[in-house]
Design a protein around this motif. Structure first.
Motif, mmCIF file in Angstrom:
data_model
loop_
_atom_site.group_PDB
_atom_site.id
_atom_site.type_symbol
_atom_site.label_atom_id
_atom_site.label_comp_id
_atom_site.label_asym_id
_atom_site.label_seq_id
_atom_site.Cartn_x
_atom_site.Cartn_y
_atom_site.Cartn_z
ATOM 1 N N PHE A 140 -24.434 -16.200 -44.210
ATOM 2 C CA PHE A 140 -24.991 -16.408 -43.468
ATOM 3 C C PHE A 140 -26.665 -15.952 -44.037
ATOM 4 O O PHE A 140 -26.627 -16.028 -44.843
ATOM 5 N N VAL A 141 -28.263 -17.519 -43.792
ATOM 6 C CA VAL A 141 -29.051 -17.652 -43.973
ATOM 7 C C VAL A 141 -29.509 -15.936 -43.828
ATOM 8 O O VAL A 141 -29.557 -15.366 -42.958
ATOM 9 N N MET A 142 -30.024 -15.049 -45.090
ATOM 10 C CA MET A 142 -30.754 -13.941 -45.006
ATOM 11 C C MET A 142 -32.318 -14.218 -44.310
ATOM 12 O O MET A 142 -33.041 -14.278 -46.018
ATOM 13 N N PRO A 143 -32.891 -14.541 -43.399
ATOM 14 C CA PRO A 143 -35.051 -14.596 -43.772
ATOM 15 C C PRO A 143 -34.732 -13.541 -44.935
ATOM 16 O O PRO A 143 -35.335 -12.717 -44.480
ATOM 17 N N LEU B 144 -38.459 -8.356 -35.631
ATOM 18 C CA LEU B 144 -37.089 -7.559 -35.215
ATOM 19 C C LEU B 144 -37.441 -6.918 -33.701
ATOM 20 O O LEU B 144 -36.771 -6.417 -33.171
ATOM 21 N N LYS B 145 -38.324 -5.429 -34.353
ATOM 22 C CA LYS B 145 -39.267 -4.721 -33.021
ATOM 23 C C LYS B 145 -39.258 -5.038 -32.256
ATOM 24 O O LYS B 145 -39.051 -4.521 -31.021
ATOM 25 N N LEU B 146 -40.571 -6.117 -32.156
ATOM 26 C CA LEU B 146 -40.669 -6.975 -31.116
ATOM 27 C C LEU B 146 -39.351 -6.994 -30.513
ATOM 28 O O LEU B 146 -39.214 -7.416 -29.005
ATOM 29 N N LEU B 147 -38.793 -8.102 -30.937
ATOM 30 C CA LEU B 147 -37.230 -8.390 -30.247
ATOM 31 C C LEU B 147 -36.139 -7.220 -29.198
ATOM 32 O O LEU B 147 -36.062 -7.147 -28.386
ATOM 33 N N LEU C 293 -33.756 -10.675 -22.346
ATOM 34 C CA LEU C 293 -34.781 -11.449 -23.043
ATOM 35 C C LEU C 293 -33.935 -11.203 -24.412
ATOM 36 O O LEU C 293 -33.662 -11.929 -25.210
ATOM 37 N N ALA C 294 -34.210 -10.319 -24.863
ATOM 38 C CA ALA C 294 -33.620 -9.863 -26.202
ATOM 39 C C ALA C 294 -32.327 -10.551 -26.607
ATOM 40 O O ALA C 294 -31.814 -10.626 -27.367
ATOM 41 N N LEU C 295 -31.168 -9.723 -25.922
ATOM 42 C CA LEU C 295 -29.630 -10.276 -25.474
ATOM 43 C C LEU C 295 -29.422 -11.441 -26.103
ATOM 44 O O LEU C 295 -28.898 -12.270 -26.850
ATOM 45 N N TRP C 296 -30.345 -12.448 -24.883
ATOM 46 C CA TRP C 296 -30.791 -13.718 -24.861
ATOM 47 C C TRP C 296 -30.718 -14.612 -26.473
ATOM 48 O O TRP C 296 -29.744 -15.204 -27.015
ATOM 49 N N LEU C 297 -31.744 -13.870 -26.583
ATOM 50 C CA LEU C 297 -32.781 -14.725 -28.021
ATOM 51 C C LEU C 297 -31.418 -14.126 -29.098
ATOM 52 O O LEU C 297 -31.996 -14.947 -29.987
ATOM 53 N N THR C 298 -31.158 -13.113 -29.337
ATOM 54 C CA THR C 298 -30.345 -12.872 -30.077
ATOM 55 C C THR C 298 -28.716 -13.736 -30.490
ATOM 56 O O THR C 298 -28.410 -14.121 -31.462
ATOM 57 N N LYS D 16 -28.942 -16.894 -29.468
ATOM 58 C CA LYS D 16 -29.211 -18.536 -29.829
ATOM 59 C C LYS D 16 -29.654 -18.301 -30.884
ATOM 60 O O LYS D 16 -28.963 -18.923 -32.005
ATOM 61 N N ILE D 17 -30.206 -16.943 -31.206
ATOM 62 C CA ILE D 17 -30.941 -17.093 -33.046
ATOM 63 C C ILE D 17 -30.040 -16.736 -33.535
ATOM 64 O O ILE D 17 -29.658 -17.521 -34.888
ATOM 65 N N MET D 18 -28.652 -15.417 -33.570
ATOM 66 C CA MET D 18 -28.044 -15.241 -34.422
ATOM 67 C C MET D 18 -26.599 -15.392 -34.586
ATOM 68 O O MET D 18 -26.093 -16.211 -35.558
#
Ligand SMILES: NC(=O)c1ccc[n+]([C@@H]2O[C@H](COP(=O)([O-])OP(=O)(O)OC[C@H]3O[C@@H](n4cnc5c(N)ncnc54)[C@H](OP(=O)(O)O)[C@@H]3O)[C@@H](O)[C@H]2O)c1
Length: 251
Positions: free
Chosen positions: A193-196, A229-232, A239-244, A246-248
């Protein structure tokens, strides 16, 4: 100058970040004790760095071997200034595809191995009344990430263990935690996968070495990525798990 004439035990020195740390620390005048399982790689590294460095092959998942090598180091070196623990196993997979035997081995190395090393070196630092103990976690330990299991879990455990160690540490003991983002090594070569913001081992080792002389407990980089990632990880779970997801998971 920091590192000159110091004796530093690097565990996980046969490749990647540990190997590059050895190269840069030797350049700063440190005498190195090089450990990992692959003896030939360590011997080649010593040939490159100089005969004043020593090689102690070691599997950190073997408690008796860890204690034996710590004893040999005490017998052969007057002082041990720093111990850097970098060993880790990693195999990206979804949890439903988890290789359970490998998972067992991974925890033995990444987490229990760190405890074995800490247990073996604390008495050395206590006798000396000085020393620095450095554990390598990962941003993968900030929050459970997809396809990283059980690696993420082992790193979350290691971060927690390092925090406890720091909280208990007597004044003579300096405890540090390294949490890298992505670094180009054989470990990340397994990722499809893409590694930012992926960085090089040279850059990673330079940042770590600077961090070893600073007061801060955590050395994390690249900051733009680790702070995100700290903010996440401090967001509410919903919200954190939804974003995780969604993004990953979509990558
Ligand atoms: N690369 C990244 O993007 C990244 C990101 C976050 C965190 N990290 C962390 O950084 C550290 C170094 O990783 P790396 O990327 O440099 O990986 P690497 O090139 O695979 O290096 C891992 C090192 O650990 C050693 N090791 C593995 N199992 C061992 C065992 N049982 N006993 C003793 N040594 C053992 C390996 O040597 P042998 O095989 O010879 O034993 C090797 O020297 C790890 O803790 C990793 O989790 C890396």
């Amino acid at each position: 100058m920091a590192f000159a004439r110091e004796t530093i035990w690097i565990i996980g020195a046969s490749s990647g970040i540990g190997r590059e740390l050895a190269i840069q620390l030797a350049g700063l005048g440190a005498t190195l004790i090089l450990s990992a399982r692959r003896e030939q790689e360590l011997i080649q590294l010593r040939q490159k760095l100089g005969e004043n460095h020593s090689v102690y092959p070691l599997d950190v998942a073997d408690l008796a071997a860890v204690d034996k090598v710590a004893g040999q180091i005490t017998a052969h070196h007057n002082k041990l200034d720093r111990v850097l623990f970098l060993p880790a196993l990693y195999k990206p997979a979804a949890i439903c595809d988890m290789d359970i035997n490998f998972a067992h081995k991974l925890i033995d190395v990444n987490l229990t191995g760190a405890m074995y090393v800490v247990h073996a070196v604390l008495p050395i630092f206590a006798r000396q009344q000085s020393g620095q103990l450095v554990l390598c976690g990962s941003v993968a330990g900030y929050l459970g990430l997809p396809n990283g299991q059980p690696y993420s879990a082992s790193k979350a455990g290691l971060i927690n263990f390092a925090e406890s160690l720091y909280a208990e540490a007597p004044a003579y003991l300096d405890v540090k935690l390294i949490n890298p983002g992505f670094v180009r090594t054989s470990m990340t070569a397994k990722n499809d996968f893409v590694m930012p913001m992926i960085t090089t081992v040279q850059h990673a080792a330079a940042v770590i070495i600077r961090g070893l002389t600073k007061r801060a407990f955590e050395i994390h980089f690249p900051r733009r990525f680790t702070i995100l990632l700290k903010l996440l990880s401090i967001l509410p779970y919903r919200l954190a798990l939804w974003l995780t997801r969604k993004i990953m998971i979509k990558q």
